[in-house]
Motif scaffolding. Structure first.
Motif, PDB file in Angstrom:
ATOM      1  N   PHE A   1      44.503   0.576  58.588  1.00  7.06           N
ATOM      2  CA  PHE A   1      44.228   1.260  57.201  1.00  7.06           C
ATOM      3  C   PHE A   1      44.861   1.787  56.484  1.00  7.06           C
ATOM      4  O   PHE A   1      44.709   1.406  55.099  1.00  7.06           O
ATOM      5  N   PHE A   2      46.028   2.083  56.901  1.00  5.15           N
ATOM      6  CA  PHE A   2      47.240   2.672  55.955  1.00  5.15           C
ATOM      7  C   PHE A   2      47.644   1.485  54.624  1.00  5.15           C
ATOM      8  O   PHE A   2      48.290   1.650  54.026  1.00  5.15           O
ATOM      9  N   SER A   3      48.241   0.493  55.934  1.00  8.28           N
ATOM     10  CA  SER A   3      48.670  -0.880  55.577  1.00  8.28           C
ATOM     11  C   SER A   3      47.544  -1.554  53.799  1.00  8.28           C
ATOM     12  O   SER A   3      48.179  -1.764  53.343  1.00  8.28           O
ATOM     13  N   ASP A   4      46.504  -1.767  54.298  1.00  6.03           N
ATOM     14  CA  ASP A   4      45.045  -1.529  53.323  1.00  6.03           C
ATOM     15  C   ASP A   4      45.237  -0.530  51.789  1.00  6.03           C
ATOM     16  O   ASP A   4      44.835  -1.862  51.305  1.00  6.03           O
ATOM     17  N   LEU A   5      45.346   0.108  52.219  1.00  8.54           N
ATOM     18  CA  LEU A   5      44.615   0.936  51.494  1.00  8.54           C
ATOM     19  C   LEU A   5      46.307   1.147  50.409  1.00  8.54           C
ATOM     20  O   LEU A   5      46.195   1.089  49.306  1.00  8.54           O
ATOM     21  N   VAL A   6      47.713   0.742  50.849  1.00  9.09           N
ATOM     22  CA  VAL A   6      48.557   1.079  50.225  1.00  9.09           C
ATOM     23  C   VAL A   6      48.440  -0.017  49.290  1.00  9.09           C
ATOM     24  O   VAL A   6      49.105  -0.194  48.342  1.00  9.09           O
ATOM     25  N   ARG A   7      48.130  -1.382  49.970  1.00  7.34           N
ATOM     26  CA  ARG A   7      47.897  -3.241  49.359  1.00  7.34           C
ATOM     27  C   ARG A   7      47.128  -2.378  48.213  1.00  7.34           C
ATOM     28  O   ARG A   7      47.684  -3.212  47.417  1.00  7.34           O
ATOM     29  N   CYS A   8      45.665  -1.623  48.858  1.00  6.44           N
ATOM     30  CA  CYS A   8      45.275  -2.027  48.026  1.00  6.44           C
ATOM     31  C   CYS A   8      45.340  -1.403  46.110  1.00  6.44           C
ATOM     32  O   CYS A   8      45.455  -1.799  45.297  1.00  6.44           O
ATOM     33  N   GLU A   9      46.314   0.017  46.361  1.00  8.44           N
ATOM     34  CA  GLU A   9      46.923   0.627  45.396  1.00  8.44           C
ATOM     35  C   GLU A   9      47.344  -0.126  44.550  1.00  8.44           C
ATOM     36  O   GLU A   9      47.221   0.363  43.375  1.00  8.44           O
ATOM     37  N   THR A  10      48.689  -0.848  45.212  1.00 13.61           N
ATOM     38  CA  THR A  10      49.924  -1.782  44.781  1.00 13.61           C
ATOM     39  C   THR A  10      49.087  -3.099  43.583  1.00 13.61           C
ATOM     40  O   THR A  10      49.332  -3.095  42.359  1.00 13.61           O
ATOM     41  N   ARG A  11      47.782  -3.500  44.396  1.00 11.82           N
ATOM     42  CA  ARG A  11      47.425  -4.494  43.716  1.00 11.82           C
ATOM     43  C   ARG A  11      46.681  -4.022  42.768  1.00 11.82           C
ATOM     44  O   ARG A  11      47.205  -4.678  40.954  1.00 11.82           O
ATOM     45  N   LEU A  12      45.999  -3.306  42.243  1.00 13.62           N
ATOM     46  CA  LEU A  12      44.886  -2.434  41.786  1.00 13.62           C
ATOM     47  C   LEU A  12      45.955  -1.868  40.091  1.00 13.62           C
ATOM     48  O   LEU A  12      46.254  -1.803  39.257  1.00 13.62           O
TER      49      LEU A  12
ATOM     50  N   GLY B   1      33.077   3.069  65.891  1.00 14.15           N
ATOM     51  CA  GLY B   1      34.447   2.516  67.171  1.00 14.15           C
ATOM     52  C   GLY B   1      35.805   3.247  66.328  1.00 14.15           C
ATOM     53  O   GLY B   1      35.589   3.636  65.485  1.00 14.15           O
ATOM     54  N   PRO B   2      36.470   2.496  67.254  1.00 17.99           N
ATOM     55  CA  PRO B   2      38.065   2.489  67.055  1.00 17.99           C
ATOM     56  C   PRO B   2      38.200   1.187  66.056  1.00 17.99           C
ATOM     57  O   PRO B   2      37.750   0.648  65.302  1.00 17.99           O
ATOM     58  N   VAL B   3      39.265   3.161  64.876  1.00 14.47           N
ATOM     59  CA  VAL B   3      40.102   2.385  63.652  1.00 14.47           C
ATOM     60  C   VAL B   3      41.328   2.259  64.056  1.00 14.47           C
ATOM     61  O   VAL B   3      41.902   2.662  64.516  1.00 14.47           O
ATOM     62  N   ASP B   4      41.617   0.748  63.849  1.00 16.74           N
ATOM     63  CA  ASP B   4      43.195   0.902  63.395  1.00 16.74           C
ATOM     64  C   ASP B   4      44.007   1.189  62.050  1.00 16.74           C
ATOM     65  O   ASP B   4      43.799   1.043  61.449  1.00 16.74           O
ATOM     66  N   VAL B   5      44.403   2.264  62.997  1.00 12.08           N
ATOM     67  CA  VAL B   5      44.863   3.109  61.636  1.00 12.08           C
ATOM     68  C   VAL B   5      45.582   3.101  60.349  1.00 12.08           C
ATOM     69  O   VAL B   5      45.863   2.857  59.594  1.00 12.08           O
ATOM     70  N   PRO B   6      47.032   2.807  61.828  1.00 15.13           N
ATOM     71  CA  PRO B   6      48.536   1.888  60.081  1.00 15.13           C
ATOM     72  C   PRO B   6      47.559   0.707  60.208  1.00 15.13           C
ATOM     73  O   PRO B   6      48.427   0.079  58.017  1.00 15.13           O
TER      74      PRO B   6
ATOM     75  N   MET C   1      47.703   2.271  67.904  1.00 14.60           N
ATOM     76  CA  MET C   1      47.352   3.777  67.665  1.00 14.60           C
ATOM     77  C   MET C   1      46.125   3.718  66.939  1.00 14.60           C
ATOM     78  O   MET C   1      45.675   2.516  65.641  1.00 14.60           O
ATOM     79  N   GLU C   2      44.968   3.992  67.551  1.00 15.94           N
ATOM     80  CA  GLU C   2      43.548   3.471  67.033  1.00 15.94           C
ATOM     81  C   GLU C   2      43.386   5.306  67.214  1.00 15.94           C
ATOM     82  O   GLU C   2      42.943   6.214  67.467  1.00 15.94           O
ATOM     83  N   SER C   3      42.046   5.058  66.024  1.00 11.06           N
ATOM     84  CA  SER C   3      41.228   6.223  65.991  1.00 11.06           C
ATOM     85  C   SER C   3      40.380   6.720  66.150  1.00 11.06           C
ATOM     86  O   SER C   3      39.285   5.387  65.169  1.00 11.06           O
ATOM     87  N   LYS C   4      38.966   7.194  66.660  1.00 10.93           N
ATOM     88  CA  LYS C   4      37.608   6.942  66.650  1.00 10.93           C
ATOM     89  C   LYS C   4      36.873   7.418  66.107  1.00 10.93           C
ATOM     90  O   LYS C   4      37.482   8.339  64.941  1.00 10.93           O
TER      91      LYS C   4
END
Length: 158
Positions: free
Chosen positions: A15-26, A8-13, A1-4
């Motif tokens: 992005f979510f994975s990056d967001l959660v992993r960043c929060e966890t590591r911080l 350009g297109p964004v890999d939404v899943p 699933m991509e969002s515009k």
């Protein structure tokens, strides 16, 4: 699933994975530093800071702020109380709830830990952002949080 997006297109899943992993590591990195220097973890620091900044909050107020269940929040407050950092006071407006206040030790601890928290978080963010990109990220995440909170998205059910 991509969002515009505008660029350009964004890999939404992704992005979510990056967001959660960043929060966890911080969160984990902050836990390590706070535990080492002050004997508390990030969630405890956040509760103490909120109680310092909003004296006489109730457990329900903390639960709403952190978007967690009241039962889990009450247990966290029990642990803070057992450590001597928080006290419960009778709520004159509602006998079914208590008002939470920092003890002198809790107030001292949160002030000391805040300097450590800010120092470590700044170190971590400085490795990934310059000033303008950090400012832009802060605006984006503040906007996302505001929309989620406005729409009461992700509120716990219990």
């Amino acid at each position: 699933m991509e969002s515009k997006s505008g660029s350009g297109p964004v890999d939404v899943p992704g992005f979510f994975s990056d967001l959660v992993r960043c929060e966890t590591r911080l969160y984990n990195a902050l836990n390590d530093r706070l535990r080492e220097r002050h004997g508390l973890v990030t969630s405890q620091f956040e509760c103490l800071k909120l109680l310092r900044d909003r004296p006489e909050s109730r457990v329900a107020d903390l639960a709403a702020e952190f978007a967690v269940g009241i039962g889990a929040t009450s247990k966290s407050v029990d642990r803070l109380e057992a450590r001597g950092w928080v006290a419960r006071r009778a709520n004159p407006a509602d006998r079914r709830s208590s008002l939470l206040v920092l003890t002198d030790e809790g107030a001292r601890l949160v002030d000391e830990a805040e300097a450590t928290f800010t120092e470590r978080l700044t170190e971590l963010l400085d490795t990934a952002f310059d000033d303008s990109s950090l400012s832009a990220a802060a605006v984006v995440f503040a906007r996302l949080r505001a929309v989620l909170e406005r729409d009461q998205t992700g509120q716990p059910t219990g």
